[in-house]
Design a protein around this motif. Structure first.
Motif, PDB file in Angstrom:
ATOM      1  N   ARG A   1      68.551  30.647 -53.904  1.00  0.00           N
ATOM      2  CA  ARG A   1      69.677  30.879 -52.808  1.00  0.00           C
ATOM      3  C   ARG A   1      70.246  29.341 -52.192  1.00  0.00           C
ATOM      4  NH1 ARG A   1      72.351  34.911 -50.270  1.00  0.00           N
ATOM      5  NH2 ARG A   1      72.131  36.111 -52.604  1.00  0.00           N
ATOM      6  N   HIS A   2      69.032  28.609 -51.687  1.00  0.00           N
ATOM      7  CA  HIS A   2      69.132  27.281 -51.351  1.00  0.00           C
ATOM      8  C   HIS A   2      70.051  26.329 -52.251  1.00  0.00           C
ATOM      9  CE1 HIS A   2      67.667  22.999 -50.178  1.00  0.00           C
ATOM     10  NE2 HIS A   2      67.944  23.409 -49.113  1.00  0.00           N
ATOM     11  N   ARG A   3      69.615  26.562 -53.458  1.00  0.00           N
ATOM     12  CA  ARG A   3      70.288  25.554 -54.586  1.00  0.00           C
ATOM     13  C   ARG A   3      71.727  26.082 -54.820  1.00  0.00           C
ATOM     14  NH1 ARG A   3      67.552  27.150 -59.182  1.00  0.00           N
ATOM     15  NH2 ARG A   3      65.698  25.820 -58.407  1.00  0.00           N
ATOM     16  N   LYS A   4      71.820  27.444 -54.610  1.00  0.00           N
ATOM     17  CA  LYS A   4      73.336  28.006 -54.711  1.00  0.00           C
ATOM     18  C   LYS A   4      74.271  27.425 -53.427  1.00  0.00           C
ATOM     19  CE  LYS A   4      76.005  32.358 -55.078  1.00  0.00           C
ATOM     20  NZ  LYS A   4      75.772  33.806 -55.254  1.00  0.00           N
ATOM     21  N   LEU A   5      73.563  27.609 -52.108  1.00  0.00           N
ATOM     22  CA  LEU A   5      74.365  27.268 -51.209  1.00  0.00           C
ATOM     23  C   LEU A   5      74.546  25.757 -51.133  1.00  0.00           C
ATOM     24  CD1 LEU A   5      72.396  29.181 -48.374  1.00  0.00           C
ATOM     25  CD2 LEU A   5      74.776  29.693 -49.319  1.00  0.00           C
ATOM     26  N   GLY A   6      73.789  24.867 -51.796  1.00  0.00           N
ATOM     27  CA  GLY A   6      73.820  23.559 -51.855  1.00  0.00           C
ATOM     28  C   GLY A   6      74.932  22.960 -52.657  1.00  0.00           C
ATOM     29  N   ILE A   7      75.649  23.808 -53.580  1.00  0.00           N
ATOM     30  CA  ILE A   7      76.610  23.568 -54.317  1.00  0.00           C
ATOM     31  C   ILE A   7      77.845  23.118 -53.356  1.00  0.00           C
ATOM     32  CG2 ILE A   7      78.134  24.253 -56.346  1.00  0.00           C
ATOM     33  CD1 ILE A   7      75.797  25.693 -57.299  1.00  0.00           C
ATOM     34  N   ARG A   8      77.948  23.876 -52.353  1.00  0.00           N
ATOM     35  CA  ARG A   8      79.116  23.859 -51.435  1.00  0.00           C
ATOM     36  C   ARG A   8      78.759  22.734 -50.330  1.00  0.00           C
ATOM     37  NH1 ARG A   8      82.126  28.857 -48.430  1.00  0.00           N
ATOM     38  NH2 ARG A   8      83.830  27.577 -47.400  1.00  0.00           N
ATOM     39  N   SER A   9      77.679  22.954 -49.843  1.00  0.00           N
ATOM     40  CA  SER A   9      77.265  22.149 -48.698  1.00  0.00           C
ATOM     41  C   SER A   9      75.578  21.853 -48.491  1.00  0.00           C
ATOM     42  CB  SER A   9      77.897  22.632 -47.351  1.00  0.00           C
ATOM     43  OG  SER A   9      77.338  21.970 -46.231  1.00  0.00           O
ATOM     44  N   HIS A  10      75.072  20.766 -48.771  1.00  0.00           N
ATOM     45  CA  HIS A  10      73.760  20.437 -48.476  1.00  0.00           C
ATOM     46  C   HIS A  10      73.465  20.918 -47.011  1.00  0.00           C
ATOM     47  CE1 HIS A  10      73.613  17.458 -51.984  1.00  0.00           C
ATOM     48  NE2 HIS A  10      73.911  18.679 -52.394  1.00  0.00           N
ATOM     49  N   ALA A  11      74.409  20.399 -45.994  1.00  0.00           N
ATOM     50  CA  ALA A  11      73.874  20.779 -44.758  1.00  0.00           C
ATOM     51  C   ALA A  11      73.696  22.121 -44.458  1.00  0.00           C
ATOM     52  CB  ALA A  11      75.051  20.182 -43.922  1.00  0.00           C
ATOM     53  N   ARG A  12      74.610  22.783 -44.855  1.00  0.00           N
ATOM     54  CA  ARG A  12      74.672  24.465 -44.590  1.00  0.00           C
ATOM     55  C   ARG A  12      73.559  25.098 -45.412  1.00  0.00           C
ATOM     56  NH1 ARG A  12      78.838  28.186 -44.065  1.00  0.00           N
ATOM     57  NH2 ARG A  12      77.999  30.295 -43.574  1.00  0.00           N
ATOM     58  N   ALA A  13      73.279  24.396 -46.808  1.00  0.00           N
ATOM     59  CA  ALA A  13      72.112  25.117 -47.105  1.00  0.00           C
ATOM     60  C   ALA A  13      70.746  24.929 -46.649  1.00  0.00           C
ATOM     61  CB  ALA A  13      72.129  24.434 -48.814  1.00  0.00           C
ATOM     62  N   ASN A  14      70.483  23.629 -46.050  1.00  0.00           N
ATOM     63  CA  ASN A  14      69.422  23.432 -45.266  1.00  0.00           C
ATOM     64  C   ASN A  14      69.262  24.164 -43.931  1.00  0.00           C
ATOM     65  OD1 ASN A  14      68.464  21.406 -47.294  1.00  0.00           O
ATOM     66  ND2 ASN A  14      68.946  19.567 -46.087  1.00  0.00           N
ATOM     67  N   ASN A  15      70.339  24.370 -43.224  1.00  0.00           N
ATOM     68  CA  ASN A  15      70.240  24.953 -42.063  1.00  0.00           C
ATOM     69  C   ASN A  15      70.127  26.427 -42.355  1.00  0.00           C
ATOM     70  OD1 ASN A  15      70.695  24.537 -39.260  1.00  0.00           O
ATOM     71  ND2 ASN A  15      72.883  25.509 -39.350  1.00  0.00           N
ATOM     72  N   THR A  16      70.639  26.962 -43.101  1.00  0.00           N
ATOM     73  CA  THR A  16      70.352  28.415 -43.490  1.00  0.00           C
ATOM     74  C   THR A  16      69.091  28.672 -43.752  1.00  0.00           C
ATOM     75  OG1 THR A  16      72.421  28.725 -44.401  1.00  0.00           O
ATOM     76  CG2 THR A  16      70.809  30.529 -44.872  1.00  0.00           C
ATOM     77  N   MET A  17      68.477  27.962 -44.145  1.00  0.00           N
ATOM     78  CA  MET A  17      66.958  28.122 -44.595  1.00  0.00           C
ATOM     79  C   MET A  17      65.932  27.738 -43.608  1.00  0.00           C
ATOM     80  SD  MET A  17      66.729  29.662 -47.530  1.00  0.00           S
ATOM     81  CE  MET A  17      68.030  30.103 -48.592  1.00  0.00           C
ATOM     82  N   ARG A  18      66.489  26.975 -42.794  1.00  0.00           N
ATOM     83  CA  ARG A  18      65.674  26.636 -41.330  1.00  0.00           C
ATOM     84  C   ARG A  18      65.854  27.748 -40.620  1.00  0.00           C
ATOM     85  NH1 ARG A  18      68.213  21.272 -41.676  1.00  0.00           N
ATOM     86  NH2 ARG A  18      66.672  19.904 -42.204  1.00  0.00           N
ATOM     87  N   VAL A  19      67.123  28.681 -40.392  1.00  0.00           N
ATOM     88  CA  VAL A  19      67.101  29.721 -39.603  1.00  0.00           C
ATOM     89  C   VAL A  19      66.153  30.863 -40.325  1.00  0.00           C
ATOM     90  CG1 VAL A  19      68.629  31.427 -38.869  1.00  0.00           C
ATOM     91  CG2 VAL A  19      69.308  28.999 -38.789  1.00  0.00           C
ATOM     92  N   LEU A  20      66.344  30.925 -41.777  1.00  0.00           N
ATOM     93  CA  LEU A  20      65.599  31.836 -42.118  1.00  0.00           C
ATOM     94  C   LEU A  20      64.043  31.841 -42.056  1.00  0.00           C
ATOM     95  CD1 LEU A  20      65.323  34.405 -44.113  1.00  0.00           C
ATOM     96  CD2 LEU A  20      65.469  32.719 -46.264  1.00  0.00           C
ATOM     97  N   ARG A  21      63.673  30.410 -41.992  1.00  0.00           N
ATOM     98  CA  ARG A  21      62.069  30.193 -41.825  1.00  0.00           C
ATOM     99  C   ARG A  21      61.752  30.552 -40.432  1.00  0.00           C
ATOM    100  NH1 ARG A  21      60.839  24.008 -42.599  1.00  0.00           N
ATOM    101  NH2 ARG A  21      62.263  23.772 -40.691  1.00  0.00           N
ATOM    102  N   ALA A  22      62.639  30.377 -39.541  1.00  0.00           N
ATOM    103  CA  ALA A  22      62.265  30.827 -38.055  1.00  0.00           C
ATOM    104  C   ALA A  22      62.283  32.249 -37.952  1.00  0.00           C
ATOM    105  CB  ALA A  22      63.245  30.339 -37.112  1.00  0.00           C
ATOM    106  N   LEU A  23      63.013  32.960 -38.629  1.00  0.00           N
ATOM    107  CA  LEU A  23      62.937  34.436 -38.539  1.00  0.00           C
ATOM    108  C   LEU A  23      61.661  35.058 -39.239  1.00  0.00           C
ATOM    109  CD1 LEU A  23      66.596  35.651 -39.304  1.00  0.00           C
ATOM    110  CD2 LEU A  23      65.520  35.372 -37.253  1.00  0.00           C
TER     111      LEU A  23
END
Length: 398
Positions: free
Chosen positions: A156-178
């Motif tokens: 999923r990180h790789r898929k999100l990164g196709i559109r935006s590296h920053a969005r992909a990283n931020n999404t996974m940081r939030v998921l990590r917190a949860l």
């Protein structure tokens, strides 16, 4: 407490108990004479529920089987017999039921409970979480958190990164917190977290995080005049003043929109931001430009907000349409945070002392023992604030 051979006819004939003398709800229990541990609970509202009562690990337990009508007395007795047999063999159906419930906790469940626990999260942070979880991981919301694997995270990180590296990283940081929250919040019957290793950690161990360079955009000295002139063409005065206020104070967008008239002191020529990113109240002096702006706004004030929304009773929201128009009028690309960067860059170029600069920006002094003995004084910031205003005004008038 009555003892009866429970049957459909008998259960149907039982009348609900009256309310207690103080008017509170009441209930009565009926024990089956055929199977020890099997019984019926009847409430004053007329609900009749089959139950099992026994001891598990020496402690009395009462378990619900189901309501009369959904189950017959014979069906309930058979279920009770099976359950009592499992308990006799050393099993704990109460713990097993709790275990199944814990193991079934979904990302949606975790997300909701996390937000309830973290009541201190600011509106912008909540909006960011919503974009990440409800936007980028919407199809994962009803998956058990235990089912989220390292491979899923990586793909999923790789898929999100196709559109935006920053969005992909931020999404996974939030998921990590949860998921870190889930590791501490949800435990199995042995007291172990239902998640032992956070699957998002794979991105760190494999160096999978995208390298996202911090934005360095700002308004250059030569852009200040065309940008300012473009803002004067805006129809909404509140939006124009808001953009000017950000540039001349270096405040974050939410700090400015949250400003109320109760936070403004015209006698002291200062204003305070009570709710800031670092949790420390932030008081700033008014430069002459800011004093004129705030007095003009105060004369027109009808609401508690310094920058009220033209549409609702709340504060101004991010004026995206106005920003787009200023960009169109001036041909200068900018974001609201670029105005803060512009303020900081101007302050540094004017050789404003480091301590004054940090105070202007409300930055904490990390690992600085001396800073702990310095009592903030708003008056000491007045000259630097005016100095920055003078510089901006000079460039605007050139």
């Amino acid at each position: 407490m009555a003892h009866l051979k429970l049957s459909k006819k008998v259960v149907d004939s039982i009348n609900p108990p009256a309310l207690k003398e103080d008017g509170k709800p009441s209930q009565e229990f009926y024990r089956d004479t055929e199977l020890t541990g099997f019984g019926l609970k009847v409430t004053n509202t007329g609900n009749k529920t089959y139950i099992v009562e026994t001891r598990i690990n020496g402690k009395p337990k009462r378990m619900t089987l189901g309501k009369h009508g959904h189950l017959t007395a014979e069906q309930a007795r058979k279920q009770a017999q099976i359950l009592l047999g499992e308990i006799a063999q050393g099993n704990d159906p109460v713990a097993d039921k709790r275990e199944k419930k814990i193991q079934a906790v979904t990302l949606r469940d975790c997300y909701k409970e996390y937000l309830i626990t973290r009541r201190d999260l600011k509106p912008n942070t909540l909006e960011d979480y919503k974009r990440c979880i409800e936007g980028s991981l919407e199809d994962w919301l009803d998956k058990p958190v235990t089912a989220i694997s390292k491979d899923m995270v990586e793909k999923r990180h790789r898929k999100l990164g196709i559109r935006s590296h920053a969005r992909a990283n931020n999404t996974m940081r939030v998921l990590r917190a949860l998921l870190n929250f889930a590791m501490e919040r949800y435990e199995d019957k042995n007291g172990n977290g239902i998640i032992q290793i956070n699957p998002v950690n794979r991105l760190s161990s494999t160096r999978g995080w995208y390298e996202v360079k911090r934005r360095q955009t700002l308004l250059t000295p030569t852009q200040l005049k065309p940008w300012y002139e473009a803002t004067l063409k805006l129809n909404q005065e509140v939006t124009r003043d808001y953009l000017h206020f950000l540039l001349f104070t270096g405040l974050r967008r939410s700090e400015a929109t949250g400003l109320k008239w109760d936070d403004v002191d015209f006698d002291e020529k200062s204003f305070i931001i009570p709710d800031t990113k670092n949790k420390e109240p932030h008081r700033l002096p008014m430069s002459d430009f800011l004093e004129d702006l705030l007095k003009r706004r105060y004369r027109q004030a009808e609401k508690i907000w310094v920058f009220p929304s033209p549409i609702t009773d709340g504060p101004l929201k991010e004026p995206r349409t106005a920003i787009a128009r200023v960009i169109s009028y001036s041909s200068i690309q900018f974001t609201l945070h670029d105005l803060r960067r512009t303020f900081i860059t101007i302050a540094e170029s004017l050789d404003i002392p480091a301590y004054a600069l940090k105070r202007l920006l409300n930055h904490k002094f990390s690992n600085d023992v001396t800073a702990g003995y310095i009592v903030p004084n708003t008056e000491r910031l007045r000259a630097p604030m005016q100095q920055i205003t003078n510089y901006i005004m000079e460039k605007i008038k050139e």
